[in-house]
Design a protein around this motif. Structure first.
Motif, PDB file in Angstrom:
ATOM      1  N   LEU A  98       0.824  -1.206   0.000  1.00 12.10           N
ATOM      2  CA  LEU A  98       0.000   0.000   0.000  1.00 12.10           C
ATOM      3  C   LEU A  98       0.857   1.255   0.000  1.00 12.10           C
ATOM      4  N   ARG A  99       1.946   1.221   0.753  1.00 14.94           N
ATOM      5  CA  ARG A  99       2.860   2.367   0.755  1.00 14.94           C
ATOM      6  C   ARG A  99       3.468   2.580  -0.632  1.00 14.94           C
ATOM      7  N   ASN A 100       3.847   1.476  -1.259  1.00 21.08           N
ATOM      8  CA  ASN A 100       4.405   1.592  -2.609  1.00 21.08           C
ATOM      9  C   ASN A 100       3.378   2.155  -3.588  1.00 21.08           C
ATOM     10  N   VAL A 101       2.130   1.693  -3.442  1.00 23.54           N
ATOM     11  CA  VAL A 101       1.068   2.201  -4.317  1.00 23.54           C
ATOM     12  C   VAL A 101       0.853   3.692  -4.092  1.00 23.54           C
ATOM     13  N   MET A 102       0.841   4.109  -2.824  1.00 30.15           N
ATOM     14  CA  MET A 102       0.643   5.525  -2.522  1.00 30.15           C
ATOM     15  C   MET A 102       1.799   6.368  -3.063  1.00 30.15           C
ATOM     16  N   THR A 103       3.012   5.826  -2.968  1.00 32.13           N
ATOM     17  CA  THR A 103       4.161   6.551  -3.524  1.00 32.13           C
ATOM     18  C   THR A 103       4.017   6.700  -5.033  1.00 32.13           C
ATOM     19  N   LYS A 109       0.519  11.839  -9.669  1.00 35.86           N
ATOM     20  CA  LYS A 109      -0.147  13.138  -9.500  1.00 35.86           C
ATOM     21  C   LYS A 109       0.785  14.287  -9.857  1.00 35.86           C
ATOM     22  N   GLY A 110       2.044  14.184  -9.361  1.00 36.64           N
ATOM     23  CA  GLY A 110       3.010  15.229  -9.690  1.00 36.64           C
ATOM     24  C   GLY A 110       3.284  15.313 -11.183  1.00 36.64           C
ATOM     25  N   ALA A 111       3.428  14.137 -11.818  1.00 32.95           N
ATOM     26  CA  ALA A 111       3.674  14.131 -13.260  1.00 32.95           C
ATOM     27  C   ALA A 111       2.476  14.674 -14.028  1.00 32.95           C
ATOM     28  N   ASN A 112       1.271  14.319 -13.587  1.00 35.71           N
ATOM     29  CA  ASN A 112       0.059  14.809 -14.246  1.00 35.71           C
ATOM     30  C   ASN A 112      -0.055  16.322 -14.129  1.00 35.71           C
ATOM     31  N   LYS A 113       0.270  16.837 -12.968  1.00 32.38           N
ATOM     32  CA  LYS A 113       0.236  18.287 -12.759  1.00 32.38           C
ATOM     33  C   LYS A 113       1.243  19.003 -13.651  1.00 32.38           C
ATOM     34  N   GLU A 114       2.433  18.415 -13.755  1.00 28.99           N
ATOM     35  CA  GLU A 114       3.470  19.026 -14.591  1.00 28.99           C
ATOM     36  C   GLU A 114       3.077  18.980 -16.067  1.00 28.99           C
ATOM     37  N   LEU A 115       2.486  17.857 -16.496  1.00 26.46           N
ATOM     38  CA  LEU A 115       2.043  17.747 -17.888  1.00 26.46           C
ATOM     39  C   LEU A 115       0.970  18.775 -18.203  1.00 26.46           C
ATOM     40  N   LYS A 116       0.012  18.939 -17.303  1.00 30.60           N
ATOM     41  CA  LYS A 116      -1.027  19.938 -17.522  1.00 30.60           C
ATOM     42  C   LYS A 116      -0.430  21.345 -17.604  1.00 30.60           C
TER      43      LYS A 116
END
Length: 212
Positions: A98-103, A109-116
């Motif tokens: 679960l920790r790995n999934v959250m990471t 999320k960070g990559a999606n924000k940067e792409l947008k």
């Protein structure tokens, strides 16, 4: 004092790793007890094999039976601890996954924000307009190349009459240039007609006397 005054307990809560370590310690202790009981049972077995039936043998059997019951109880406790340890290992693996999934989700999320952020600076209409202009320029270049490489129409067909006329005209031009009907320059004929026009005067031959 903490209970009287309502203070908070600052003792850190045990983790899954701590609990699993405690279970391993308890199972190791049970293994030592089982090994001791198995040794005692082995001794009783050897004694009973050499004894004849009677009160003494029956008494020894009762002792062996008591040790056997203890061993079964300890084995049951060990099995329970092993099951608890297995459950904790599963919980630990699930927590780690679960920790790995959250990471991974946070990274996405960070990559999606940067792409947008980056794609927000791109104007699709401008790109399409540039593509259209580039296509028009390439078409103009192609038309220009076709225009510059255009071949003018020349009549490839020549009649026999025209060919005879051209050859006759060439023959007249050659006779006119040489001044003779046979087409040979006068200065090449025997007893020629003098020097050609481009020679100003005859070449003088100098005779040198060689002393004996």
């Amino acid at each position: 004092m903490n209970r009287l005054w309502g203070g908070k307990d600052k003792t850190p809560k045990p983790t899954l790793e701590d609990a699993m370590s405690g279970l391993d310690t308890r199972m190791s202790s049970l293994d030592v007890k089982l090994s001791k009981l198995n040794s005692e049972l082995s001794v009783y077995q050897q004694k009973l094999a050499r004894m004849n039936d009677g009160p003494g043998k029956n008494a020894l059997k009762q002792k062996a039976l008591k040790i056997l019951k203890q061993r079964k109880i300890i084995e049951a406790q060990k099995d329970s601890l092993q099951q608890q340890s297995w459950n904790m290992e599963q919980a630990s693996m699930t927590t780690t996954n679960l920790r790995n999934v959250m990471t991974t989700v946070d990274a996405m999320k960070g990559a999606n924000k940067e792409l947008k952020k980056q794609y927000g600076k791109i104007n699709i209409e401008k790109i399409e307009s540039i593509q259209d202009e580039m296509e028009d320029l390439l078409d103009m270049s192609s038309e220009l190349q076709d225009t510059m490489s255009r071949s003018y129409a020349v009549d490839d067909e020549i009649s026999d009459t025209e060919l005879d006329a051209e050859l006759e005209a060439l023959g007249d031009d050659m006779q006119f240039e040489t001044g003779e009907s046979e087409g040979m320059p006068s200065y090449l004929m025997e007893g020629g007609g003098g020097l050609p026009d481009f020679v100003d005067e005859p070449v003088k031959e100098d005779k040198e006397e060689i002393a004996a």
